[in-house]
Design an enzyme around this catalytic site. Sequence first.
Site, mmCIF file in Angstrom:
data_model
loop_
_atom_site.group_PDB
_atom_site.id
_atom_site.type_symbol
_atom_site.label_atom_id
_atom_site.label_comp_id
_atom_site.label_asym_id
_atom_site.label_seq_id
_atom_site.Cartn_x
_atom_site.Cartn_y
_atom_site.Cartn_z
ATOM 1 N N GLU A 209 0.785 -1.000 0.145
ATOM 2 C CA GLU A 209 0.019 0.003 -0.065
ATOM 3 C C GLU A 209 0.955 1.324 0.044
ATOM 4 O OE1 GLU A 209 -2.751 -1.582 3.536
ATOM 5 O OE2 GLU A 209 -1.643 0.174 4.092
ATOM 6 N N HIS A 247 7.139 18.332 7.131
ATOM 7 C CA HIS A 247 8.655 18.095 6.202
ATOM 8 C C HIS A 247 9.292 16.756 6.516
ATOM 9 C CE1 HIS A 247 8.121 22.377 5.102
ATOM 10 N NE2 HIS A 247 8.128 22.840 6.585
#
Lengths: 352, 379
Positions: A209, A247
């Site tokens: 996945e 980030h």
Amino acid sequence: MSVFIDKKTKLIVQGITGRDGSFHAQQMKEYGTNVVGGVTPGKGGTKINGIPVFNSMAEAVKKTKANTSVVYVPPAFAVDAIYEAVDAGIKLVVCVTEGVPANDMMKAVPYAKSKGARVIGPNCPGLISPDKSKVGILPGNIVKKGPVGVVSRSGTLTYEAIWALTCAGMGQTTCIGIGGDQVAGTTFIDCLSAFEGDSATKAIVMLGEIGGSDEEDAAKFIKKNVTKPVVAFIAGQTAPPGKRMGHAGAIISGGSGTAVEKIKALNAVGIPVAGSPTELPELLTEQIKKSRKKSTSSKPASRRPAKKKAAARKKAARRPASKKMVKKKAAKKKTAKKKTTARKKSGAKRKR
Amino acid sequence: MKIHEYQAKQLFAAAGIPVPDGDVANDSGTVQGIAERYNKPVMVKAQVHVGGRGKAGGVKYAETPEAARILGQQILGMNIKGLTVNTVLVTVAEEILSEAYVGIILDRASQRPVIMVSASGGVDIEEVAAKTPEKIHKLAVDPAVGLRAYQARDLAFSLYRDIGQVRQAADIIMKLYSVFWKVDASLVEINPLVTTPGGRVIALDAKINIDDNALYRQKDVAAMRDIDAEEPSEVKAREADLSFVKLDGNIGCIVNGAGLAMTTMDLVKRYGGEPANVLDIGGSSNPKKVVSAMEIILEDPNVRAILINIFGGITRCDDVANGLVDAFNQLDLSVPVVVRLTGTNEAEAQRILASRKLPTADTLDGGVKKAIELAGVDQ
């Protein structure tokens, strides 16, 4: 043959008196798994569906000589159950429980490894070796004995893929759900390596996945170490971007993690990716044909370092074995009979 | 779970990580009041759960309290990437000499917390990572040993030359690592970590994501959840213990298991439809969950058809069928429902649903195609 579990598996069910634990202990026993006991602290000395219950793993292992356990206890206690199993000498701990804190698993997995034990999961459906043993919650009625190894990060998607294989007459050696959590005890690579080393497994189906880089890492591993035909499926191919972790997620993965990246990485090492789980059997048949052609002609030099050539030749010589797969398909009706005899045998074993 | 910058800074401050003075406000008058109290230029920062706030105009500098009030008016109520700003953080503006990056994330591949630092921090950190990965220094910490002081120091030496600043940064990295474990974070991040003309090293921004699986033992952190900052339908789904992601299409999907839910979404698109959501009812089979799932999907006016795709394992098909019957009785169903139930107790489920004469499908692909066909029919 099969991987991780077989007729020698002697299983303890941790959390056997709970709702899920008792239901699935019964299901596993009916399937033919050698369930030798269960553990629930405070319920020691009782029996549930004829299975003896113990207060601790140490006691259970001492009395039953079990080598495998499955964990159904609630998330807040699941990690402790893993430690308890490992400390009692269990070599394979399958954790079905969902919702286990990842930080706990970061410590538990290396601990288990240091004691020579394997953890599968958490948050996984477990594994099944058709006609031999089932540990976890995979439905026994969708599998069928045969030559395909299945490994998956998912639960119900795994069932869908297994069912497609079974309907197409392609049985399985072992089907493993490794779970989709951040920190998994067993990875794709562990399972691919086990299937490569298992002589009964002739082909491999891998269900991935989006997220992480497990599939990319698996692709690299397959290129170097796996000679058997592999096909894959990736769930979440159309997932919208944006569900990401600041980030740091982007920095650490270096842009990988999307379905496009994963498919590219797999295709680059010659692994086709199906558009739907129902297309897996057809794709696998093609891939087996291709690999047979390759093994009769010489292997491309680029794929294999010189050192491994001798080993590769040996493996290539064994290749024709994959033809048996087609014959086995023709003989699929026999497996039903085998199932009942296998179960009888395991029953006899339990009585001993 | 995500928490806001101001909440993350509270956790940082409690751990001894230096952060600028600041306070939160929900109206522009309060913004002005805070700025007057500090009697210094301030930054007004939107508190929303999305990256790139600064680039979207949600982080601004104010020289005077009056300017801060005007910025408060502009930023409060602003829409950033679909989220409305209800709260701003007003902090003392620091003079900045350099911007570095420090982050700790749970890394799947190494199964360890990985500390990442870069002397080139700031808003373009992802570009730095992509274009010049050698500027990012990484360290995977052995959780059994923990972070050693020398390791934190080595990382800090890659950020600063001045030994005083190296020591401050090393201390901050050690404390950040302890916060990571203390609150069961999956991510802690300081971007930027700045130096001031006075030589101080300060965390100018703060980001913490918490592992949802650990919330049961992180009561204080769990209480920081800001429901107003989340998609309302996703909040409702979480309260019903469902996993739900809203999408823009017209086919509502109810599936068991995340992988299969994503696959169902993929197949809807593959056969030419557009999914309205991804909804995973999870592993346990509770008929009430099915009713909640139907309610949430029906609240979306775009939905033209609902596809129910269940592969029973631990989930029992008869439980799902009972939930569906309850839903049909309780809810005003204006759209067609396609049912694909297979696996555990499948026959029983079909008996329960027989009287309803619903469109059914035997296969996953068949169910998806049927739902797309029905969604296309004018009602």
